[in-house]
Design an enzyme around this catalytic site. Structure first.
Site, PDB file in Angstrom:
ATOM      1  N   HIS A  80       3.307   6.402  -5.402  1.00  0.00           N
ATOM      2  CA  HIS A  80       2.900   6.677  -6.698  1.00  0.00           C
ATOM      3  C   HIS A  80       1.974   7.930  -6.834  1.00  0.00           C
ATOM      4  CE1 HIS A  80       0.947   4.930 -10.658  1.00  0.00           C
ATOM      5  NE2 HIS A  80       1.655   5.957 -10.692  1.00  0.00           N
ATOM      6  N   GLU A  85       0.764  -1.200   0.030  1.00  0.00           N
ATOM      7  CA  GLU A  85      -0.047   0.018  -0.073  1.00  0.00           C
ATOM      8  C   GLU A  85       1.079   1.333   0.037  1.00  0.00           C
ATOM      9  OE1 GLU A  85      -2.831  -0.478  -0.785  1.00  0.00           O
ATOM     10  OE2 GLU A  85      -3.164  -2.393  -0.327  1.00  0.00           O
TER      11      GLU A  85
END
Length: 226
Positions: A73, A67
């Site tokens: 990202h 996660e």
């Protein structure tokens, strides 16, 4: 090194009665950066349901890294338009950063930073055990992923699919693509929320793993902090 704010990542690590179950990353505000507008700083949440009174299990640590890859990202991606930021990219790439981060949690140098025990010998031994553990049943896991990917594509190819056909086709794909015999008196496909949210692109998971493995070997395996 020039320092700059790239985003906010809110970390919520412990389970509680009022909290939604499961582990996830989700976006509060996407980032973007274009010349005609001041940059928008992204905000995301990293939510893990671990027990504060128990030591972390390795599966929880691996999930955290997964996660966290989504979080990075979202933080580092600065597209021109916010609706293309982070995990809103093409599904073919959406899982690559998260799959890549999972490789880090089994590296001895990373473990030394996370562990209460900084003994390099013990960290090395733990890393060897974790890397060996990841090889267990790897082929069966890949078969399962490919079976689910086939199931996902077929479900979304037929409109509208009836409930009886959906369950029957799940068992059929298991028979075709997996080695473990099908159990007929259960419905594991009802727990596959990603088949709904990823709609015909679940294949991106094994694709992302292969891509992440290549990136790890070429760029980080020798030095995870390079």
């Amino acid at each position: 090194v020039k320092r700059a704010l790239v985003g906010h990542l809110y970390c919520d690590f412990f389970a509680r009665a009022s909290k939604e179950g499961g582990d996830s990353h989700y976006t509060i505000r996407c980032g973007f950066n274009r010349p005609s507008h001041p940059p928008q700083v992204p905000q995301s949440v990293l939510s893990i349901n671990s027990n504060p009174d128990m030591p972390l299990r390795i599966n929880t640590v691996r999930t955290f890294f997964h996660e966290f890859g989504h979080g990075l990202h979202s933080m580092l991606g600065q597209p021109e338009y916010q609706h293309m930021a982070g995990t809103r990219c093409s599904n073919d790439f959406a899982e690559v950063p998260s799959e890549l981060m999972e490789f880090f949690c089994a590296h001895e140098e990373v473990l030394a930073l996370l562990s209460d025990n900084s003994d390099p010998v013990k960290c090395r031994q733990l890393a060897i055990k974790l890397q060996a553990q990841e090889q267990l049943f790897q082929a069966l896991e890949l078969q399962e992923q490919l079976a689910v990917a086939h199931y996902d594509i077929e479900v979304h190819r037929r409109v509208p699919p009836c409930p009886e056909w959906i369950e029957g086709w799940y068992h059929e794909t298991q028979r075709r693509h997996a080695s473990i015999p099908v159990t007929m008196d259960c419905s594991p496909h009802l727990r596959m929320s990603h088949v709904a949210s990823y709609g015909a692109t679940y294949y991106s998971y094994p694709w992302a793993y292969a891509t992440a493995a290549l990136l790890w070997r070429e760029l980080f395996a020798g030095d995870p902090f390079s």
